[in-house]
Scaffold this motif. Structure first.
Motif, PDB file in Angstrom:
ATOM      1  N   LEU A   1      16.087  26.554  18.171  1.00 28.64           N
ATOM      2  CA  LEU A   1      15.877  27.813  17.455  1.00 28.64           C
ATOM      3  C   LEU A   1      16.459  28.990  18.234  1.00 28.64           C
ATOM      4  O   LEU A   1      17.119  29.866  17.661  1.00 28.64           O
ATOM      5  CB  LEU A   1      14.381  28.026  17.217  1.00 28.64           C
ATOM      6  N   LEU A   2      16.246  29.011  19.542  1.00 28.45           N
ATOM      7  CA  LEU A   2      16.774  30.106  20.362  1.00 28.45           C
ATOM      8  C   LEU A   2      18.295  30.114  20.348  1.00 28.45           C
ATOM      9  O   LEU A   2      18.919  31.182  20.263  1.00 28.45           O
ATOM     10  CB  LEU A   2      16.253  29.969  21.795  1.00 28.45           C
ATOM     11  N   GLN A   3      18.904  28.946  20.404  1.00 24.81           N
ATOM     12  CA  GLN A   3      20.368  28.890  20.346  1.00 24.81           C
ATOM     13  C   GLN A   3      20.889  29.395  19.007  1.00 24.81           C
ATOM     14  O   GLN A   3      21.858  30.166  18.948  1.00 24.81           O
ATOM     15  CB  GLN A   3      20.857  27.459  20.578  1.00 24.81           C
ATOM     16  N   GLU A   4      20.244  28.972  17.935  1.00 24.04           N
ATOM     17  CA  GLU A   4      20.653  29.398  16.595  1.00 24.04           C
ATOM     18  C   GLU A   4      20.589  30.920  16.459  1.00 24.04           C
ATOM     19  O   GLU A   4      21.516  31.557  15.945  1.00 24.04           O
ATOM     20  CB  GLU A   4      19.747  28.728  15.552  1.00 24.04           C
ATOM     21  N   ILE A   5      19.502  31.528  16.934  1.00 23.52           N
ATOM     22  CA  ILE A   5      19.341  32.972  16.833  1.00 23.52           C
ATOM     23  C   ILE A   5      20.351  33.694  17.722  1.00 23.52           C
ATOM     24  O   ILE A   5      20.928  34.719  17.335  1.00 23.52           O
ATOM     25  CB  ILE A   5      17.898  33.375  17.209  1.00 23.52           C
ATOM     26  N   THR A   6      20.582  33.146  18.918  1.00 22.36           N
ATOM     27  CA  THR A   6      21.545  33.764  19.838  1.00 22.36           C
ATOM     28  C   THR A   6      22.946  33.772  19.245  1.00 22.36           C
ATOM     29  O   THR A   6      23.665  34.787  19.316  1.00 22.36           O
ATOM     30  CB  THR A   6      21.536  33.011  21.182  1.00 22.36           C
ATOM     31  N   LEU A   7      23.354  32.685  18.636  1.00 24.32           N
ATOM     32  CA  LEU A   7      24.681  32.612  18.021  1.00 24.32           C
ATOM     33  C   LEU A   7      24.778  33.525  16.800  1.00 24.32           C
ATOM     34  O   LEU A   7      25.819  34.164  16.566  1.00 24.32           O
ATOM     35  CB  LEU A   7      24.995  31.166  17.634  1.00 24.32           C
ATOM     36  N   ARG A   8      23.717  33.602  16.056  1.00 24.06           N
ATOM     37  CA  ARG A   8      23.699  34.513  14.905  1.00 24.06           C
ATOM     38  C   ARG A   8      23.821  35.964  15.360  1.00 24.06           C
ATOM     39  O   ARG A   8      24.534  36.760  14.747  1.00 24.06           O
ATOM     40  CB  ARG A   8      22.396  34.303  14.129  1.00 24.06           C
ATOM     41  N   LEU A   9      23.166  36.278  16.448  1.00 25.39           N
ATOM     42  CA  LEU A   9      23.223  37.630  16.997  1.00 25.39           C
ATOM     43  C   LEU A   9      24.606  37.926  17.584  1.00 25.39           C
ATOM     44  O   LEU A   9      25.094  39.060  17.513  1.00 25.39           O
ATOM     45  CB  LEU A   9      22.139  37.792  18.059  1.00 25.39           C
ATOM     46  N   ALA A  10      25.237  36.896  18.153  1.00 23.32           N
ATOM     47  CA  ALA A  10      26.606  37.068  18.662  1.00 23.32           C
ATOM     48  C   ALA A  10      27.556  37.411  17.522  1.00 23.32           C
ATOM     49  O   ALA A  10      28.454  38.260  17.671  1.00 23.32           O
ATOM     50  CB  ALA A  10      27.056  35.795  19.367  1.00 23.32           C
TER      51      ALA A  10
ATOM     52  N   ALA B   1      16.001  45.115  22.491  1.00 21.99           N
ATOM     53  CA  ALA B   1      14.546  45.086  22.331  1.00 21.99           C
ATOM     54  C   ALA B   1      13.999  43.658  22.325  1.00 21.99           C
ATOM     55  O   ALA B   1      12.936  43.382  22.883  1.00 21.99           O
ATOM     56  CB  ALA B   1      14.147  45.814  21.053  1.00 21.99           C
ATOM     57  N   SER B   2      14.700  42.751  21.671  1.00 21.96           N
ATOM     58  CA  SER B   2      14.204  41.383  21.502  1.00 21.96           C
ATOM     59  C   SER B   2      14.622  40.502  22.669  1.00 21.96           C
ATOM     60  O   SER B   2      15.599  40.782  23.377  1.00 21.96           O
ATOM     61  CB  SER B   2      14.740  40.790  20.203  1.00 21.96           C
ATOM     62  N   TYR B   3      13.890  39.392  22.853  1.00 21.18           N
ATOM     63  CA  TYR B   3      14.297  38.452  23.897  1.00 21.18           C
ATOM     64  C   TYR B   3      15.652  37.811  23.578  1.00 21.18           C
ATOM     65  O   TYR B   3      16.514  37.745  24.476  1.00 21.18           O
ATOM     66  CB  TYR B   3      13.229  37.385  24.138  1.00 21.18           C
ATOM     67  N   PRO B   4      15.907  37.334  22.353  1.00 13.04           N
ATOM     68  CA  PRO B   4      17.249  36.809  22.076  1.00 13.04           C
ATOM     69  C   PRO B   4      18.347  37.831  22.336  1.00 13.04           C
ATOM     70  O   PRO B   4      19.440  37.474  22.787  1.00 13.04           O
ATOM     71  CB  PRO B   4      17.165  36.415  20.597  1.00 13.04           C
ATOM     72  N   GLY B   5      18.072  39.110  22.064  1.00  9.41           N
ATOM     73  CA  GLY B   5      19.048  40.154  22.346  1.00  9.41           C
ATOM     74  C   GLY B   5      19.309  40.267  23.843  1.00  9.41           C
ATOM     75  O   GLY B   5      20.468  40.379  24.291  1.00  9.41           O
ATOM     76  N   LYS B   6      18.254  40.230  24.639  1.00 10.11           N
ATOM     77  CA  LYS B   6      18.408  40.278  26.098  1.00 10.11           C
ATOM     78  C   LYS B   6      19.173  39.056  26.596  1.00 10.11           C
ATOM     79  O   LYS B   6      20.039  39.155  27.480  1.00 10.11           O
ATOM     80  CB  LYS B   6      17.034  40.356  26.767  1.00 10.11           C
ATOM     81  N   LEU B   7      18.824  37.894  26.058  1.00  8.85           N
ATOM     82  CA  LEU B   7      19.503  36.665  26.465  1.00  8.85           C
ATOM     83  C   LEU B   7      20.986  36.739  26.139  1.00  8.85           C
ATOM     84  O   LEU B   7      21.837  36.376  26.967  1.00  8.85           O
ATOM     85  CB  LEU B   7      18.857  35.455  25.785  1.00  8.85           C
ATOM     86  N   LEU B   8      21.330  37.219  24.943  1.00 10.96           N
ATOM     87  CA  LEU B   8      22.742  37.336  24.564  1.00 10.96           C
ATOM     88  C   LEU B   8      23.473  38.281  25.518  1.00 10.96           C
ATOM     89  O   LEU B   8      24.604  37.992  25.948  1.00 10.96           O
ATOM     90  CB  LEU B   8      22.864  37.833  23.121  1.00 10.96           C
ATOM     91  N   ALA B   9      22.850  39.399  25.863  1.00 11.92           N
ATOM     92  CA  ALA B   9      23.473  40.358  26.775  1.00 11.92           C
ATOM     93  C   ALA B   9      23.711  39.730  28.143  1.00 11.92           C
ATOM     94  O   ALA B   9      24.760  39.947  28.778  1.00 11.92           O
ATOM     95  CB  ALA B   9      22.597  41.598  26.899  1.00 11.92           C
ATOM     96  N   VAL B  10      22.753  38.934  28.611  1.00  9.87           N
ATOM     97  CA  VAL B  10      22.888  38.250  29.893  1.00  9.87           C
ATOM     98  C   VAL B  10      24.027  37.231  29.839  1.00  9.87           C
ATOM     99  O   VAL B  10      24.845  37.134  30.774  1.00  9.87           O
ATOM    100  CB  VAL B  10      21.546  37.572  30.269  1.00  9.87           C
ATOM    101  N   LEU B  11      24.101  36.476  28.768  1.00  8.78           N
ATOM    102  CA  LEU B  11      25.172  35.483  28.623  1.00  8.78           C
ATOM    103  C   LEU B  11      26.537  36.160  28.530  1.00  8.78           C
ATOM    104  O   LEU B  11      27.529  35.677  29.106  1.00  8.78           O
ATOM    105  CB  LEU B  11      24.916  34.620  27.378  1.00  8.78           C
TER     106      LEU B  11
END
Length: 503
Positions: free
Chosen positions: A187-196, A148-158
């Motif tokens: 901030l985006l990197q921090e959230i992406t790593l937290r989500l990972a 749903a979230s952009y960081p979630g989409k970004l993590l899935a893409v990565l």
């Protein structure tokens, strides 16, 4: 019936400067967001570089909202950018056809295509503009459905990229968020790593995200109003229909924190020196905050209370034009020239932008959260000016007093406070409205002592300001004097009379 702007149309009209060669360029950028800012700034720069033979790459756009993407596909993803406004004192009126977008994918319906797109080794850049709210941590799994979230989409893409290339060196992205958040890349990197970590993805992947991908802080600045009201007339003049037509001002700035590698990957920056890649973007953020945003905040209450409704109307008004110029050039600019090397050029560009007759920037909209913006944007300028000159910035003191008058409520309904401009009531859209209402209750507008006490109490409120403004020598007395005059004569009438008295 007019023809549609598409590949066939531009092929018949070489004057539009859209070569068939552009359509064969490889996809190099994955862009999250179909909004007018990205199309009027980022995609504008990519198209400009392609037309100069520099970048030779196209953009895959991901639409996060539901609904079809036929608005784009029916035009072969071509659209018009109409640049209108004032640059260096001259009117600009230019149209161009943008051919930078290769395809638009809807994130829910076309998610498999989005993931497949990152299998292309030449795809090196990810750009986003999902509003400030978009860069937030949402605890969600990325393997079962479309995040749903952009960081979630970004993590899935990565994660897809990592698996496809088996974590190879040199397969990461340059990731540039353009959301208006300080240190948006970090901030985006921090959230992406937290989500990972929440998704329990392997440590090797986490290290690949950290070492092979570059998250860059960035700052964007361009007014892109979008589709014009007079679209039908413009289409008649152009000779084609274009439902993606956007207007944009001449000014633009895109500052990105990066090094030589970032410059190499984002090679389209070479097409326009207003796209800046530098080790730090702090000076550019500071000049935008102080000059553009700060001058808006300090000036609009005075103009609005004086009966004006837009920034352009202020620039057409003799007194308000001089007020804006004094605030920008004489009071804010000197306080940041040492830390912002391009501040002088930026300041003059800002005054041109305010005088753009094609943009109706409403003053009442700018007063949203006026007190918080005053603190964030102008408090430090007051302090810096006094430190530099051992004097007060007179125009800004007048603007501060006008803000206090603007935040004076004349009625309250259901917890909402309203001020008055003559016989007209306006909603005070400020989270501190109740605080100011409480202070105003004790004021007898015919008694200068209570006005001075009111100013002293407001200026001392540490919940409103980062510093006690009573400690700035003479500030309280000057503001109280201006406020008294405005209460007696009206804001703009008092200010105009003050200017005549000084002369």
């Amino acid at each position: 019936m007019l023809p549609v702007l598409d590949k066939a149309y531009v092929a018949r009209h070489p004057d539009l400067a859209v070569s068939s060669e552009y359509f064969s360029y490889p996809e190099k950028i994955l862009q999250f967001g179909t909004g007018v800012l990205l199309r009027g700034l980022v995609d504008y720069l990519v198209d400009k570089a392609n037309k100069q033979g520099i970048f030779k790459g196209r953009v895959i756009v991901v639409k996060s909202t539901d609904g079809p993407v036929t608005e784009f596909s029916s035009q072969d993803h071509l659209y018009t950018t109409h640049i209108k406004g004032v640059a260096q004192g001259e009117l600009v009126n230019q149209t161009l056809v943008n051919a930078s977008i290769s395809r638009v994918l809807q994130s829910n319906a076309d998610w498999a295509e989005v993931l497949a797109a990152v299998h292309q080794p030449g795809l090196q850049v990810i750009i986003s503009n999902t509003t400030e709210v978009g860069i937030q941590y949402v605890e969600e799994k990325i393997d079962n459905s479309v995040p749903a979230s952009y960081p979630g989409k970004l993590l899935a893409v990565l994660w897809e990229r990592y698996q496809h290339f088996k974590g190879s060196t040199g397969t990461g992205f340059v990731i540039v968020p353009t959301e208006l958040v300080v240190d948006n890349g970090h901030l985006l990197q921090e959230i992406t790593l937290r989500l990972a970590a929440f998704n329990q993805l392997p440590e090797a992947f986490v290290q690949w995200v950290k070492t092979e991908n570059r998250f860059c802080n960035s700052l964007v600045d361009r007014i892109v109003p979008g589709k014009p009201r007079e679209l039908e007339t413009l289409q008649q003049q152009a000779g084609y229909t274009d439902n993606l037509w956007i207007d944009a001002e001449p000014f633009l700035l895109w500052a990105i924190e990066g090094d030589a590698y970032i410059q190499q990957v984002l090679s389209f920056h070479q097409a326009d020196d207003r796209m800046l890649i530098a080790p730090s973007i702090t000076p550019y953020r500071e000049q935008k905050l102080r000059i553009l945003n700060g001058s808006h905040t300090i000036s609009v209450p005075l103009g609005f209370l004086g009966g004006l409704n837009t920034v352009y109307e202020c620039m057409e008004h003799t007194y308000m034009r001089s007020f804006f110029r004094a605030v920008v050039l004489e009071e804010i600019l000197p306080t940041i020239q040492d830390i912002c090397p391009q501040a002088d050029i930026f300041a003059r560009d800002v005054l041109d932008r305010f005088a753009n007759p094609y943009i109706a920037h409403k003053l009442i909209s700018i007063t949203f959260q006026e007190s918080a913006k005053m603190n964030a944007r102008n408090l430090r300028t007051f302090l810096r000016y006094y430190e530099r000159y051992k004097a007060l910035p007179q125009a800004m003191c007048l603007g501060f007093a006008a803000m206090l008058l603007f935040l004076r409520p004349v009625k309250e309904e259901g917890g909402r406070y309203y001020g008055a401009r003559g016989a007209e009531h306006y909603l005070i859209t400020d989270d501190n409205a109740a605080v100011f209402a409480g202070y105003w209750k004790a004021v007898d507008t015919a008694n200068t002592t209570t006005i001075t006490e009111f100013v002293q109490q407001v200026c001392a409120d540490s919940k409103l300001w980062e510093a006690d403004l009573n400690q700035l020598p003479g500030f309280t007395a000057v503001v109280a004097g201006h406020l008294t005059g405005m209460l007696q004569e009206g804001a703009l009438a008092y200010a105009t009379g003050l200017q005549k008295a000084v002369r």
